[in-house]
Scaffold this motif. Sequence first.
Motif, PDB file in Angstrom:
ATOM      1  N   LYS A  92       0.841  -1.192   0.000  1.00 40.88           N
ATOM      2  CA  LYS A  92       0.000   0.000   0.000  1.00 40.88           C
ATOM      3  C   LYS A  92       0.884   1.253   0.000  1.00 40.88           C
ATOM      4  CE  LYS A  92      -3.506   2.387   2.710  1.00 40.88           C
ATOM      5  NZ  LYS A  92      -4.166   2.484   4.007  1.00 40.88           N
ATOM      6  N   ASN A  93       1.928   1.234   0.819  1.00 43.61           N
ATOM      7  CA  ASN A  93       2.835   2.382   0.871  1.00 43.61           C
ATOM      8  C   ASN A  93       3.528   2.598  -0.470  1.00 43.61           C
ATOM      9  OD1 ASN A  93       2.164   2.707   3.551  1.00 43.61           O
ATOM     10  ND2 ASN A  93       4.019   1.755   4.323  1.00 43.61           N
ATOM     11  N   VAL A  94       3.924   1.514  -1.115  1.00 42.48           N
ATOM     12  CA  VAL A  94       4.590   1.622  -2.420  1.00 42.48           C
ATOM     13  C   VAL A  94       3.625   2.181  -3.448  1.00 42.48           C
ATOM     14  CG1 VAL A  94       5.545   0.266  -4.327  1.00 42.48           C
ATOM     15  CG2 VAL A  94       6.323  -0.148  -2.005  1.00 42.48           C
ATOM     16  N   LYS A  95       2.387   1.659  -3.465  1.00 43.48           N
ATOM     17  CA  LYS A  95       1.405   2.120  -4.446  1.00 43.48           C
ATOM     18  C   LYS A  95       1.026   3.584  -4.237  1.00 43.48           C
ATOM     19  CE  LYS A  95      -0.684  -2.296  -5.556  1.00 43.48           C
ATOM     20  NZ  LYS A  95      -1.893  -3.130  -5.501  1.00 43.48           N
ATOM     21  N   GLU A  96       1.089   4.047  -3.003  1.00 40.88           N
ATOM     22  CA  GLU A  96       0.745   5.434  -2.722  1.00 40.88           C
ATOM     23  C   GLU A  96       1.920   6.389  -2.936  1.00 40.88           C
ATOM     24  OE1 GLU A  96      -0.765   5.304   1.256  1.00 40.88           O
ATOM     25  OE2 GLU A  96      -2.699   4.495   0.638  1.00 40.88           O
ATOM     26  N   SER A  97       3.113   5.838  -3.159  1.00 43.01           N
ATOM     27  CA  SER A  97       4.285   6.699  -3.334  1.00 43.01           C
ATOM     28  C   SER A  97       4.217   7.431  -4.672  1.00 43.01           C
ATOM     29  CB  SER A  97       5.575   5.882  -3.251  1.00 43.01           C
ATOM     30  OG  SER A  97       5.723   5.081  -4.400  1.00 43.01           O
ATOM     31  N   SER A  98       4.803   8.596  -4.713  1.00 44.46           N
ATOM     32  CA  SER A  98       4.770   9.406  -5.931  1.00 44.46           C
ATOM     33  C   SER A  98       5.569   8.749  -7.048  1.00 44.46           C
ATOM     34  CB  SER A  98       5.305  10.811  -5.642  1.00 44.46           C
ATOM     35  OG  SER A  98       6.646  10.740  -5.202  1.00 44.46           O
ATOM     36  N   VAL A  99       6.647   8.070  -6.712  1.00 39.77           N
ATOM     37  CA  VAL A  99       7.455   7.399  -7.733  1.00 39.77           C
ATOM     38  C   VAL A  99       6.623   6.319  -8.423  1.00 39.77           C
ATOM     39  CG1 VAL A  99       9.474   5.928  -8.099  1.00 39.77           C
ATOM     40  CG2 VAL A  99       9.626   7.869  -6.548  1.00 39.77           C
ATOM     41  N   PHE A 100       5.902   5.532  -7.641  1.00 38.88           N
ATOM     42  CA  PHE A 100       5.062   4.485  -8.214  1.00 38.88           C
ATOM     43  C   PHE A 100       3.973   5.089  -9.086  1.00 38.88           C
ATOM     44  CE2 PHE A 100       1.422   1.616  -8.205  1.00 38.88           C
ATOM     45  CZ  PHE A 100       2.004   0.428  -8.597  1.00 38.88           C
ATOM     46  N   GLN A 101       3.356   6.177  -8.619  1.00 39.49           N
ATOM     47  CA  GLN A 101       2.291   6.821  -9.381  1.00 39.49           C
ATOM     48  C   GLN A 101       2.808   7.305 -10.730  1.00 39.49           C
ATOM     49  OE1 GLN A 101      -0.896   6.878  -8.422  1.00 39.49           O
ATOM     50  NE2 GLN A 101      -0.403   5.838  -6.518  1.00 39.49           N
ATOM     51  N   ARG A 102       3.994   7.931 -10.736  1.00 44.32           N
ATOM     52  CA  ARG A 102       4.577   8.421 -11.990  1.00 44.32           C
ATOM     53  C   ARG A 102       4.914   7.247 -12.907  1.00 44.32           C
ATOM     54  NH1 ARG A 102       7.685  12.268  -8.641  1.00 44.32           N
ATOM     55  NH2 ARG A 102       9.329  10.714  -8.702  1.00 44.32           N
ATOM     56  N   THR A 103       5.513   6.208 -12.351  1.00 42.60           N
ATOM     57  CA  THR A 103       5.878   5.035 -13.154  1.00 42.60           C
ATOM     58  C   THR A 103       4.636   4.388 -13.742  1.00 42.60           C
ATOM     59  OG1 THR A 103       7.784   4.661 -11.719  1.00 42.60           O
ATOM     60  CG2 THR A 103       7.088   2.826 -13.104  1.00 42.60           C
ATOM     61  N   GLU A 104       3.605   4.273 -12.936  1.00 39.86           N
ATOM     62  CA  GLU A 104       2.364   3.664 -13.413  1.00 39.86           C
ATOM     63  C   GLU A 104       1.759   4.474 -14.553  1.00 39.86           C
ATOM     64  OE1 GLU A 104      -1.527   1.693 -11.331  1.00 39.86           O
ATOM     65  OE2 GLU A 104      -0.947   3.687 -10.649  1.00 39.86           O
ATOM     66  N   SER A 105       1.769   5.804 -14.432  1.00 38.71           N
ATOM     67  CA  SER A 105       1.194   6.628 -15.500  1.00 38.71           C
ATOM     68  C   SER A 105       2.029   6.531 -16.774  1.00 38.71           C
ATOM     69  CB  SER A 105       1.060   8.082 -15.054  1.00 38.71           C
ATOM     70  OG  SER A 105       2.331   8.664 -14.863  1.00 38.71           O
ATOM     71  N   LEU A 107       3.876   3.909 -17.705  1.00 45.52           N
ATOM     72  CA  LEU A 107       3.614   2.593 -18.279  1.00 45.52           C
ATOM     73  C   LEU A 107       2.236   2.530 -18.938  1.00 45.52           C
ATOM     74  CD1 LEU A 107       5.097   0.232 -15.552  1.00 45.52           C
ATOM     75  CD2 LEU A 107       6.027   0.719 -17.814  1.00 45.52           C
ATOM     76  N   LYS A 108       1.263   3.189 -18.327  1.00 46.73           N
ATOM     77  CA  LYS A 108      -0.085   3.184 -18.887  1.00 46.73           C
ATOM     78  C   LYS A 108      -0.104   3.913 -20.229  1.00 46.73           C
ATOM     79  CE  LYS A 108      -4.845   4.339 -17.750  1.00 46.73           C
ATOM     80  NZ  LYS A 108      -5.743   4.966 -16.786  1.00 46.73           N
ATOM     81  N   SER A 109       0.522   5.086 -20.286  1.00 46.84           N
ATOM     82  CA  SER A 109       0.531   5.830 -21.548  1.00 46.84           C
ATOM     83  C   SER A 109       1.338   5.086 -22.607  1.00 46.84           C
ATOM     84  CB  SER A 109       1.079   7.244 -21.346  1.00 46.84           C
ATOM     85  OG  SER A 109       2.444   7.205 -20.994  1.00 46.84           O
ATOM     86  N   THR A 110       2.431   4.454 -22.210  1.00 48.08           N
ATOM     87  CA  THR A 110       3.225   3.663 -23.162  1.00 48.08           C
ATOM     88  C   THR A 110       2.408   2.497 -23.682  1.00 48.08           C
ATOM     89  OG1 THR A 110       5.245   4.258 -21.982  1.00 48.08           O
ATOM     90  CG2 THR A 110       5.366   2.364 -23.446  1.00 48.08           C
ATOM     91  N   GLY A 111       1.679   1.837 -22.814  1.00 48.77           N
ATOM     92  CA  GLY A 111       0.818   0.728 -23.227  1.00 48.77           C
ATOM     93  C   GLY A 111      -0.266   1.181 -24.193  1.00 48.77           C
ATOM     94  N   GLU A 112      -0.852   2.344 -23.915  1.00 45.82           N
ATOM     95  CA  GLU A 112      -1.889   2.861 -24.807  1.00 45.82           C
ATOM     96  C   GLU A 112      -1.308   3.193 -26.177  1.00 45.82           C
ATOM     97  OE1 GLU A 112      -3.398   6.138 -22.558  1.00 45.82           O
ATOM     98  OE2 GLU A 112      -4.639   4.869 -21.287  1.00 45.82           O
ATOM     99  N   LYS A 113      -0.127   3.810 -26.185  1.00 47.06           N
ATOM    100  CA  LYS A 113       0.509   4.148 -27.467  1.00 47.06           C
ATOM    101  C   LYS A 113       0.857   2.889 -28.239  1.00 47.06           C
ATOM    102  CE  LYS A 113       2.422   8.516 -25.855  1.00 47.06           C
ATOM    103  NZ  LYS A 113       3.640   9.239 -25.462  1.00 47.06           N
ATOM    104  N   THR A 114       1.390   1.896 -27.540  1.00 48.52           N
ATOM    105  CA  THR A 114       1.746   0.631 -28.190  1.00 48.52           C
ATOM    106  C   THR A 114       0.500  -0.044 -28.750  1.00 48.52           C
ATOM    107  OG1 THR A 114       3.588   0.379 -26.653  1.00 48.52           O
ATOM    108  CG2 THR A 114       2.901  -1.586 -27.845  1.00 48.52           C
TER     109      THR A 114
END
Length: 189
Positions: A92-105, A107-114
């Motif tokens: 939960k702490n990792v998922k709430e971290s700003s680094v994880f949030q940025r990485t997730e976004s 990866l999500k945008s890269t996945g959408e582009k791909t």
Amino acid sequence: MEDHNTSKLSEPASPVASVASADIAAEFAALTAEEQEQQRAEWSQELARVEEEINTLRTVLASKTRHASDLKRKLGITMWKEITDDMNQGLKNVKESSVFQRTESVLKSTGEKTASVFGSITSGITSKFSQMKNSESMRSIEEKVGSAYENVKTRVSTSRSGSINSFPDALNENNSSSGLNSPTDSITK
């Protein structure tokens, strides 16, 4: 023995400690031999007192740890439950971290582009195949292959009655009647 103590004082772990050690060593060296012995005796007594306090604290800590374990056992809290809770809290702490949030976004945008790139490639290929399928030359090939297949199928089924001896004979006969050349004809020509 005096050299041993001064060598420990002259081996500090950091620059700040070296200044403090140098000051202590200088003050200690300024004392008379009798004062140095008295200082050592005070330090020995203080060391004994601190070690006794450490042992007392260890005993109290062990007692408190046993008491906490007993209470957890009575409450049904197991080691596995604690590990699971710790893992869940860590995730939960990792998922709430700003680094994880940025990485997730990212990866999500890269996945959408791909996905959009692959989607456009796939749709392009699909449209080309449908254009090819609807072309006159493809229809002509389909008709020829279809009629050749039907003729061969008919000939093979009639070969069971004895009119044609084998499948290759039926195929050759069909090719000559439909105007298609067999692979062996094209090689020999």
